[in-house]
Design a protein around this motif. Structure first.
Motif, short mmCIF file in Angstrom:
data_model
loop_
_atom_site.label_atom_id
_atom_site.label_comp_id
_atom_site.label_asym_id
_atom_site.label_seq_id
_atom_site.Cartn_x
_atom_site.Cartn_y
_atom_site.Cartn_z
N ILE A 460 0.84 -1.20 0.00
CA ILE A 460 0.00 0.00 0.00
C ILE A 460 0.88 1.25 0.00
O ILE A 460 1.73 1.41 0.88
CB ILE A 460 -0.94 0.02 1.22
N ASN A 462 0.87 5.60 -0.25
CA ASN A 462 0.06 6.82 -0.12
C ASN A 462 0.41 7.72 -1.30
O ASN A 462 1.51 8.26 -1.38
CB ASN A 462 0.36 7.54 1.20
N ALA A 470 -2.12 5.30 4.50
CA ALA A 470 -1.65 3.97 4.11
C ALA A 470 -1.62 3.04 5.32
O ALA A 470 -2.04 1.88 5.23
CB ALA A 470 -0.27 4.07 3.46
N GLU A 473 -5.24 2.20 6.37
CA GLU A 473 -5.87 1.21 5.48
C GLU A 473 -5.26 -0.17 5.71
O GLU A 473 -5.96 -1.19 5.66
CB GLU A 473 -5.71 1.63 4.02
N LEU A 474 -3.96 -0.21 5.98
CA LEU A 474 -3.29 -1.49 6.28
C LEU A 474 -3.89 -2.11 7.53
O LEU A 474 -4.17 -3.32 7.56
CB LEU A 474 -1.79 -1.26 6.46
N SER A 486 -0.27 -8.13 3.62
CA SER A 486 -0.25 -6.75 3.16
C SER A 486 0.78 -5.96 3.94
O SER A 486 1.13 -6.32 5.07
CB SER A 486 -1.64 -6.12 3.33
N ASN A 488 2.77 -1.74 4.40
CA ASN A 488 2.80 -0.30 4.14
C ASN A 488 4.09 0.02 3.42
O ASN A 488 5.18 -0.15 3.98
CB ASN A 488 2.69 0.46 5.47
N THR A 499 -7.47 6.47 -6.69
CA THR A 499 -6.81 5.27 -6.21
C THR A 499 -6.72 4.22 -7.32
O THR A 499 -7.68 4.04 -8.09
CB THR A 499 -7.59 4.70 -5.02
N LEU A 501 -5.21 0.11 -8.38
CA LEU A 501 -4.66 -1.18 -7.96
C LEU A 501 -4.03 -1.82 -9.18
O LEU A 501 -4.73 -2.21 -10.12
CB LEU A 501 -5.76 -2.09 -7.40
N LEU A 542 -1.28 -1.21 -4.37
CA LEU A 542 -2.46 -0.36 -4.14
C LEU A 542 -1.96 1.05 -3.81
O LEU A 542 -1.29 1.23 -2.79
CB LEU A 542 -3.30 -0.91 -2.99
N THR A 543 -2.27 2.02 -4.65
CA THR A 543 -1.86 3.41 -4.41
C THR A 543 -3.08 4.23 -4.07
O THR A 543 -4.00 4.38 -4.89
CB THR A 543 -1.17 4.00 -5.66
N LEU A 544 -3.10 4.75 -2.86
CA LEU A 544 -4.24 5.54 -2.39
C LEU A 544 -4.15 6.95 -2.97
O LEU A 544 -3.18 7.67 -2.73
CB LEU A 544 -4.25 5.62 -0.86
#
Length: 576
Positions: A460, A462, A470, A473-474, A486, A488, A499, A501, A542-544
């Motif tokens: 993940i 940010n 990040a 969410e993790l 998962s 960070n 966002t 994926l 996954l990029t927020l």
């Protein structure tokens, strides 16, 4: 162009000097409108000298090399641009820097809807158009102006203030200029569709505090008020158009990028400039209040009659403002079709008149204060097809607090879905087939088998969310969603608006599971490649983005427009 053939140069209409080049789609200078021109320049012919007494003496002139013209080229006079070389565009006329292509034009009085309609290139080189435009401060109520590559929201306001010659019989004599008609025009990010949302003037709403720069240059905060008519968001208590923009944001949750305001004169001058529009009446109308007297059937209207048409309400529907809104939407559809027609786009003189009428009738916010900016907006809006422009009205019901029904309130069941659809850039009408196929292919990314949450491996980043997102969410994925594999990964190399994926083909089942957990759309899934984590195992990324709703919050939003009454600009509707 020889002055002897057309009269003095000063008497020539500028519009007559331009013709549409079918190869480029642009207007180009025509030096001799009455004679055919070749694109290949030829040498000038020497003028025959005169002998004493006025007789013309014979003189031998060298023959032209490789003659290319059927008629002799005109002599170049001072102030007239030189004919361009083959394959090159002619110079623009001196001191004509302002351009307006597919400019959004506006109606007036009760319906300040402005719509760019020109679909072919039509540049108008008229410098003084900038001087015609009146701009007022947006007072920070807008986004700062529309942007290319993003959805566009333009607030269009028509006032009932009596301004201009011949307007004494319209509106209230003492009106300070209320928001008599308001339309929020939303244009999709891909420019394939648009929604014109009418806001009833008698809608009961809350008006927020409005920081305002007044006409004398002073600034003050105009206090807000609750449970009042929407139309008092302008004019009342010195409120300016920026306060109407703030009220729309308060009501819908949508912040306008720009706003435009027009009065009664706009509809008269604009319809006259385009040569009138065709509307349909399902019955005879004779309304002494609006001064409209027309027989049923298709009718051609312009000027005073057009204004009477959009002002009438007692003779149609239930005789209220909602019935008048329907007429206004019909009129705007007709205007859209007329502006898109070839007899408008290929007529330079008519385009000049339209630009003149429009810029004189328009008041814009300070972020849209020049022909250059209007031209850029016009280029974006001009991509619209009338069949994908939907007119609808904010869903309302009669005010239950009134015994004598005079105002309306939001429909608690259907209003919010309409606002959400516009915010989420959902089309209210079908778009081009290829767009539908593209959307179907994107949504297909969500279809197929899903792995178990315990098998999902993801890093993940940010990429624009709030600090700490990040990690938050993790924590959610590991503690509540069962996604234990998962980690960070810190900050992303670049910020993202949305966002995403990214995953390799072999990870598609993992991507579908994570999309289901987070409520990701097919557009947020990015087939690509995997990366390697600290254990050397392939993992998704996954990029927020800036759209991150919060840890554990779903990204899901409805992709289907609500079922509301609506019309599209390509259809002729008859007033009833």
């Amino acid at each position: 162009m020889d002055a002897t053939g057309r009269g003095r140069a000063d008497d020539i209409d500028p519009a007559d000097q331009w013709v549409l080049n079918p190869n480029t789609g642009e207007y180009e200078l025509r030096l001799t409108p009455s004679a055919p021109q070749s694109s290949v320049p030829g040498p000038r012919r020497a003028a025959a000298p005169r002998a004493a007494g006025g007789a013309v003496r014979s003189r031998t002139v060298a023959p032209e090399r490789a003659p290319q013209r059927d008629v002799p080229p005109p002599r170049r006079r001072r102030g007239v641009p030189e004919e361009p070389l083959p394959g090159r565009r002619g110079r623009r006329p001196v001191k004509k820097k302002g351009k307006a292509k597919k400019i959004v034009l506006w109606t007036g009085g009760t319906m300040a809807f402005v719509l760019v309609a020109a679909a072919g290139g039509a540049y108008l080189y008229i410098k003084h158009l900038n001087d015609n435009i009146t701009a007022v401060s947006d007072d920070g109520a807008s986004t700062g102006g529309f942007s290319k590559g993003k959805a566009i929201n333009i607030l269009l306001i028509g006032t009932d203030k009596r301004t201009g010659k011949g307007n004494t019989k319209y509106g209230d004599a003492g009106s300070v200029g209320h928001a008599d008609t308001t339309i929020l025009l939303h244009v999709s990010k891909d420019r394939s569709n648009a929604t014109a949302l009418s806001i009833p003037r008698d809608l009961i709403t809350d008006i927020p505090d409005c920081p305002t720069k007044l006409a004398d240059g002073t600034e003050k905060v105009i206090p807000g008020t609750d449970n009042v008519r929407f139309n008092t968001s302008l004019g009342q208590d010195d409120r300016t158009p920026s306060c109407t923009a703030r009220t729309v944001t308060e009501l819908t949750g949508i912040t306008p990028d720009n706003f435009m305001v027009a009065d009664f004169n706009a509809v008269k001058t604009l319809t006259t400039a385009v040569g009138g529009v065709d509307v349909c009446l399902g019955k005879d109308i004779n309304d002494p209040d609006s001064h409209l007297n027309l027989k049923k059937g298709m009718r051609h209207i312009e000027g005073e009659t057009a204004l009477a048409f959009v002002r009438t309400r007692h003779a149609v529907g239930f005789g209220g403002d909602l019935s008048r809104i329907t007429l206004q939407q019909q009129f705007l559809s007709a205007l859209m079709r007329k502006l898109k027609s070839n007899d408008t786009l290929t007529n330079p003189a008519k385009m000049v008149k339209i630009a003149e009428a429009g810029t004189k009738a328009l008041t814009v916010d300070s972020n849209l204060d020049s022909i250059g900016k209007l031209k850029d907006l016009g280029l974006e809006l001009g991509k619209l097809n009338p069949k994908n422009l939907t007119f609808t009205t904010v869903p309302v019901i009669d005010n239950p607090a009134e015994k004598v029904k005079a105002t309306v309130v939001l429909n608690p069941n259907t209003a919010q879905p309409v606002f959400d659809a516009i915010k989420n850039d959902v089309s209210f009408t079908a778009v081009k087939e290829e767009k539908k196929k593209e959307a179907a292919a994107v949504e297909a990314r969500l279809k197929g088998p899903k792995s178990a949450a315990s098998e999902v491996r993801v890093q993940i980043y940010n990429g624009g969310a709030a600090a700490g997102s990040a990690q938050a969410e993790l924590n959610y994925l590991q503690n509540d969603a069962g996604v234990l594999k998962s980690s960070n990964a810190g900050n992303a190399p670049a910020a993202l608006a949305k966002t995403t994926l990214e995953y390799a083909p072999a990870q598609a089942d993992q991507a579908r599971r994570l999309a289901a957990i987070l409520g990701l759309s097919g557009a947020q899934l990015k087939p690509g490649k995997s990366v390697t984590n600290d254990q050397g195992l392939p993992t998704m990324t996954l990029t927020l983005g800036k759209d991150f709703p919060g840890a554990g919050e779903s990204y899901s939003a409805s992709t289907k427009a609500p079922d509301v009454d609506k019309t599209t600009a390509d259809k002729v509707e008859c007033a009833k």
